[in-house]
Scaffold this motif. Structure first.
Motif, PDB file in Angstrom:
ATOM      1  N   LEU A 135      32.666  58.519  13.696  1.00 11.05           N
ATOM      2  CA  LEU A 135      33.508  59.689  13.449  1.00 11.05           C
ATOM      3  C   LEU A 135      34.899  59.289  12.943  1.00 11.05           C
ATOM      4  O   LEU A 135      35.441  59.920  12.033  1.00 11.05           O
ATOM      5  N   THR A 136      35.460  58.224  13.526  1.00  7.26           N
ATOM      6  CA  THR A 136      36.802  57.840  13.081  1.00  7.26           C
ATOM      7  C   THR A 136      36.777  57.324  11.654  1.00  7.26           C
ATOM      8  O   THR A 136      37.762  57.453  10.935  1.00  7.26           O
ATOM      9  N   ALA A 137      35.647  56.778  11.227  1.00  3.84           N
ATOM     10  CA  ALA A 137      35.569  56.323   9.836  1.00  3.84           C
ATOM     11  C   ALA A 137      35.784  57.504   8.889  1.00  3.84           C
ATOM     12  O   ALA A 137      36.429  57.383   7.853  1.00  3.84           O
ATOM     13  N   GLU A 138      35.258  58.667   9.273  1.00  3.12           N
ATOM     14  CA  GLU A 138      35.468  59.876   8.463  1.00  3.12           C
ATOM     15  C   GLU A 138      36.947  60.281   8.482  1.00  3.12           C
ATOM     16  O   GLU A 138      37.526  60.620   7.459  1.00  3.12           O
ATOM     17  N   ASP A 139      37.526  60.246   9.670  1.00  2.16           N
ATOM     18  CA  ASP A 139      38.934  60.628   9.799  1.00  2.16           C
ATOM     19  C   ASP A 139      39.822  59.714   8.959  1.00  2.16           C
ATOM     20  O   ASP A 139      40.781  60.161   8.334  1.00  2.16           O
ATOM     21  N   GLU A 140      39.495  58.437   8.977  1.00  2.00           N
ATOM     22  CA  GLU A 140      40.310  57.477   8.221  1.00  2.00           C
ATOM     23  C   GLU A 140      40.293  57.797   6.739  1.00  2.00           C
ATOM     24  O   GLU A 140      41.305  57.652   6.051  1.00  2.00           O
ATOM     25  N   LYS A 141      39.145  58.259   6.250  1.00  2.00           N
ATOM     26  CA  LYS A 141      39.073  58.600   4.827  1.00  2.00           C
ATOM     27  C   LYS A 141      40.044  59.728   4.487  1.00  2.00           C
ATOM     28  O   LYS A 141      40.689  59.706   3.442  1.00  2.00           O
ATOM     29  N   ALA A 142      40.111  60.719   5.380  1.00  2.00           N
ATOM     30  CA  ALA A 142      41.023  61.850   5.129  1.00  2.00           C
ATOM     31  C   ALA A 142      42.468  61.376   5.118  1.00  2.00           C
ATOM     32  O   ALA A 142      43.268  61.780   4.261  1.00  2.00           O
ATOM     33  N   PHE A 143      42.801  60.503   6.055  1.00  2.57           N
ATOM     34  CA  PHE A 143      44.166  59.976   6.090  1.00  2.57           C
ATOM     35  C   PHE A 143      44.461  59.163   4.826  1.00  2.57           C
ATOM     36  O   PHE A 143      45.514  59.309   4.213  1.00  2.57           O
ATOM     37  N   GLU A 144      43.516  58.329   4.450  1.00  3.35           N
ATOM     38  CA  GLU A 144      43.757  57.482   3.284  1.00  3.35           C
ATOM     39  C   GLU A 144      43.968  58.329   2.034  1.00  3.35           C
ATOM     40  O   GLU A 144      44.851  58.043   1.214  1.00  3.35           O
ATOM     41  N   ALA A 145      43.179  59.390   1.896  1.00  7.16           N
ATOM     42  CA  ALA A 145      43.336  60.250   0.717  1.00  7.16           C
ATOM     43  C   ALA A 145      44.744  60.847   0.681  1.00  7.16           C
ATOM     44  O   ALA A 145      45.377  60.914  -0.377  1.00  7.16           O
ATOM     45  N   THR A 146      45.232  61.258   1.838  1.00  2.00           N
ATOM     46  CA  THR A 146      46.582  61.829   1.881  1.00  2.00           C
ATOM     47  C   THR A 146      47.630  60.774   1.581  1.00  2.00           C
ATOM     48  O   THR A 146      48.583  61.012   0.836  1.00  2.00           O
ATOM     49  N   TRP A 147      47.460  59.599   2.151  1.00  5.05           N
ATOM     50  CA  TRP A 147      48.449  58.536   1.908  1.00  5.05           C
ATOM     51  C   TRP A 147      48.496  58.142   0.436  1.00  5.05           C
ATOM     52  O   TRP A 147      49.557  57.887  -0.115  1.00  5.05           O
TER      53      TRP A 147
END
Length: 851
Positions: A135-147
């Motif tokens: 699940l955190t792998a998915e969350d990390e993708k969202a953060f990376e896209a924003t960054w």
RNA sequence: GGGCGCAUGGCUCAGUUGGUUAGAGCGCUGCCUUCACACGGCAGAGGUCACAGGUUCGAGUCCUGUUGCGCCCA
């Protein structure tokens, strides 16, 4: 090269791709330590929501990173993800419909339940952790896209996550070192405990909340004497756990009673009357009941006065069996005590309180009515019920003896702003005990330990079994200690695994070591540690900053970084901290899309270090206007430069042009000094102020001249000055507005602006003197007077001025004379008359024909 | 209770060794389609710098106290 109608739209995607492809932000790991600038980036909690505060904080660090990179440093700018902890556990439980049961073994071919049913499916810790990672792998993708959209100049090859095998290995290695050096120890001790989440909580994770309660006055009969003693308590349900009454040693009311005994009401347990300086004479009756344990004062009294232990609150928050009449639970009325306790056992603290008040009232031990009060109670910051203090086995890091050393480290660190050091000092000085790093949770870094089980079946906690470092990371609930077989798990003569995981801060405190791959990549680590900068927000000084200093001190004997810079909070327009619960959160991606990244960064970068800043979309509109202006003025200037070779900088000879560059040189100096002090906001403000005046005044003044025959010295000077100024201004703005400056840079330069050299006074043409801008100032003032006259006459700015008369001191008139033709062109002035005298400007409008 | 920070036009903020007439942007008002820019430009109105003392030739700036707001710690 220069587009006809430049636009800000699409720049984020276009340049984001280029930067990634060209490796613009790649860390050069061949650089020597002096050339490296290393940043200890805060790893966001990926299970939390992205909010505007993230944009604010991360932009601040990014401006500094970009400045340093342009100064020629190899910038070590990693990005981490903090995925340990309760937030993730809760999300996984709800998302997959599971709950972790550490007593289960890993399922050989585990798959999560197809549907999340009403009853959570119990799963083993390794399987539960697997789901967390998924699940955190998915969350990390969202953060990376924003960054990426935000344009953070991180080296994405340096990503880490706090639950990755690498981070677990480093975290476990760090713990084994603490253990080997005697900095970590295991102790059975009173522990702050969240009864809902079933875990210990450290001091750093606690907060005070004001709750309604009531003082109950209880009457204790004296033993061997007449009379009673009365105490006030907000927690009468702890009466069965009462082990003493305590008063201040100097309190005349109770001095004579120290050493005597009283009976607890209802339970008739004999307890001593004792003295301790922490008792407050003016609180209540001045004498208090000591229970095991109601609050941290009870713990202090219990420890320092060596009182008995009678624990009644269980880990589930309910009153557990208490064998009154048996050893340790002596009573002079065991039957009555058991009867009374029978009314309480199994109830929660709150339920037991209501019942015991009834019993006390019936027995006559309750004096008067309970008196309502509001008082501060300790809560876990994520918890819902007050913390209880229970006795349990926990791992601690010895921080108390380290306090003087930590205070010294705090003074060595450079704080921006400086006053933030006080937060650190008051925290260190107020530490109440060693750092409890055990958590009875599931998703986190496990302690890399097992314990031998004796032939009698007793677990030997005194002699933990440690793995060799090259085996790390290990999960003791899944892996087996050396010399044992899995079949021996939990058996006499075998072993058991340590069931707990470490506090998230026990891992997050190692972010410099994790990012620098401590112990795994020595060549990298020696280049980046100690790091240069820790950027963070001020509310986690007591947690993240403090714990990182502790770990660096214990492991390396050094500060983890030289400088720490703090971001303030983002406040909503009502001056309240923005938070999800208040429903006033704007999502970062929506913000970046509606205003453009450069505009949002402009707003963020105007928030000074440590200062809370209002969320202000108006400021973002200003930022967008600035970015547009950069596009347009660049289009103009480059239009003047096209079609022929750009004159070399030393073609700048006109006094007006030298004056403009003199002003710019001062800005370069101020902006550089500001960035050196991590004051990106001041650097931006100086640059921006100059930039607008450059556009509004200087460009208007030289516009006509720049069109003239390029072979003449005057026009060549104007064009050379425009080229120098534009280049310098773009570079000064690049850390804050990375997209628009890169776009414009690409119109006339090879390569990226973000690796171009930061501007310096040395690159200015000969004849430019920093701060010497008087010619431009005088010309601008007179031009302003002309504009005012035209505005008052409601004329167009193109209306001609028949005669312009300027009276001023001879010195200023001389300055003006050197810009005379530029001024006449810019103001459409037909006749310019100057005469010495009091400062005055007279403007006569109308063309020659009218006159 | 201890500590830290803040208080400047309607709003958001600059004002760094004390020094002419306290600045900027937003908002407001007016004007200008101008050949880089209407996603614009030019200009105007608007402030006894929270309050009271003190130091000084001179205080928004330094000192003391008061009030209000925010935060940290206990």
């Amino acid at each position: 090269m220069v587009p006809d109608s430049p636009s800000l739209d699409g720049l984020e995607a276009k340049w984001g791709r280029h930067w990634e492809t060209d490796g613009v932000y790649r860390f050069d790991r061949t650089a020597t330590r002096e050339r490296v600038f290393a940043i200890d980036t805060p790893p966001p909690t990926v299970s939390g929501s992205l909010h505007v505060g993230h944009v604010f904080h991360y932009t601040h660090a990014d401006t500094v990173a970009r400045y340093r990179r342009m100064r020629g440093y190899a910038v070590f700018y990693p990005m981490g993800w903090d995925d340990n902890g309760l937030a993730t556990e809760r999300r996984v439980q709800n998302y997959f419909g599971v709950r972790c049961d550490p007593s289960l073994r890993r399922h050989p071919d585990f798959t999560p339940p197809a549907t999340s049913g009403r009853d959570p499916v119990p799963v083993s810790r390794p399987d539960f952790v697997g789901l967390c990672q998924r699940l955190t792998a998915e969350d990390e993708k969202a953060f990376e896209a924003t960054w990426r959209r935000l344009g953070l100049s991180v080296d994405w090859a340096l990503q880490y996550s706090t639950i990755s095998p690498e981070a677990r290995r480093i975290s476990q290695r760090g713990f084994l070192h603490l253990l080997a050096q005697g900095h970590a120890y295991l102790a059975e001790a009173p522990t702050q405990w969240d009864v809902d989440l079933q875990t210990a909580v450290s001091q750093a994770e606690m907060e005070d909340r004001e709750v309604r309660g009531a003082y109950h006055r209880l009457r204790f009969p004296r033993m061997g004497a007449e009379g009673t003693l009365e105490i006030d308590t907000t927690r009468p349900e702890l009466l069965p756990a009462c082990v003493a009454l305590v008063a201040h040693p100097d309190d005349e009311r109770y001095k004579a009673l120290f050493g005597s005994k009283v009976h607890t009401p209802l339970f008739a347990v004999p307890v001593p009357v004792v003295a301790h300086h922490l008792a407050e004479p003016d609180k209540g009756t001045g004498i208090a009941m000591v229970c095991t344990f109601g609050d941290s004062a009870d713990v202090t009294w219990w420890r320092e006065l060596q009182l008995a232990t009678r624990t009644i609150v269980g880990r589930d928050g309910r009153l557990r069996p208490a064998p009154f009449g048996e050893p340790g639970w002596e009573s002079d009325d065991p039957e009555g005590a058991r009867a009374a306790y029978g009314e309480l056992q199994g109830r929660t603290s709150a339920q037991a309180r209501r019942r015991i008040v009834e019993l006390l009232a019936e027995s006559g031990a309750l004096v008067g009515q309970p008196r309502a009060v509001t008082h501060a109670v300790k809560f876990y910051e994520r918890g819902e019920r007050p913390l209880e203090i229970v006795s349990s086995r926990q791992w601690y890091v010895r921080t108390m003896p380290l306090r003087p050393r930590l205070l010294e480290r705090g003074r060595q660190l450079r704080w921006h702003p400086e006053f933030m050091v006080h937060r650190y000092e008051s925290w260190v000085e107020g530490l109440a005990g060693d750092w409890n790093i055990s958590r009875q949770r599931f998703f986190g870094v496990p302690f890399p330990l097992w314990y031998p089980v004796g032939d009698d079946g007793e677990v030997d906690y005194e002699h933990p079994l440690r793995p060799a470092e090259d085996r790390l990371p290990v999960d003791p609930s899944d892996d087996v200690p050396g010399g044992y077989a899995e079949a021996q798990r939990g058996r006499p003569g075998g072993f058991v695994g340590e069931p707990d995981v470490m506090d998230t801060w026990a891992t997050s405190s190692l972010t410099p070591q994790i990012a620098g791959r401590w112990g795994d990549d020595p060549e990298l680590f020696e280049r980046v540690f100690p790091m240069d900068l820790r950027p963070q927000s001020h509310e986690i000084i007591r947690t993240w900053l403090f714990s990182t200093v502790v770990r660096a001190e214990l492991e390396h004997g050094t500060l983890p970084w030289n400088d720490a810079v703090f971001s303030g909070w983002v406040l909503d327009p009502d001056r309240k901290k923005m938070s999800k619960s208040k429903g006033n959160v704007v999502t970062p991606m929506a913000l970046l899309e509606s205003h453009g990244t450069d505009a949002a960064r402009y707003w963020a970068a105007s928030g000074r270090p440590g200062v809370d800043t209002a969320f202000d979309e108006g400021q973002m509109k200003v930022g967008r206007r600035l970015a547009m202006k950069v596009l347009n003025v660049s289009r103009f200037a480059l239009g003047r430069l096209s079609g022929a070779p750009v004159p070399a900088p030393d073609a700048v000879t006109a006094p007006l042009d030298l004056a403009m560059l003199g002003g710019l040189t001062r800005v370069v100096e101020q902006s550089t000094a500001a960035y050196e002090a991590y004051d990106y906001a001041r650097a931006l403000e100086r640059t921006e102020a100059f930039f607008w005046s450059f556009c509004d005044d200087y460009v208007e003044l030289v516009k006509a001249r720049s069109y003239e025959d390029r072979t003449l010295p005057g026009p060549a000077s104007a064009r050379a000055a425009l080229a120098v100024a534009l280049s310098v201004l773009l570079r000064l703005l690049a850390p804050v507005l990375p997209f628009v400056t890169e776009e414009v840079w690409s119109w006339w330069h090879e390569g990226t602006i973000h690796l171009a050299a930061w501007p310096t006074a040395e690159e200015m043409p000969e004849g430019v003197v920093a701060g010497q801008a008087a010619v431009l100032e005088v010309a601008t003032e007179v031009l302003g007077a002309v504009r005012r006259a035209k505005t008052e006459a409601k004329c167009s700015m193109r209306a001609p001025v028949k005669r312009l008369t300027v009276s001023d001191s001879p010195e200023r008139l001389a300055l003006l004379a050197s810009a005379r033709e530029d001024l006449k062109e810019a103001g459409i002035v037909i006749e310019l008359v100057t005469r010495p005298g009091e400062r005055a400007v007279e403007v006569v409008l109308g063309d020659q024909a009218d006159g």
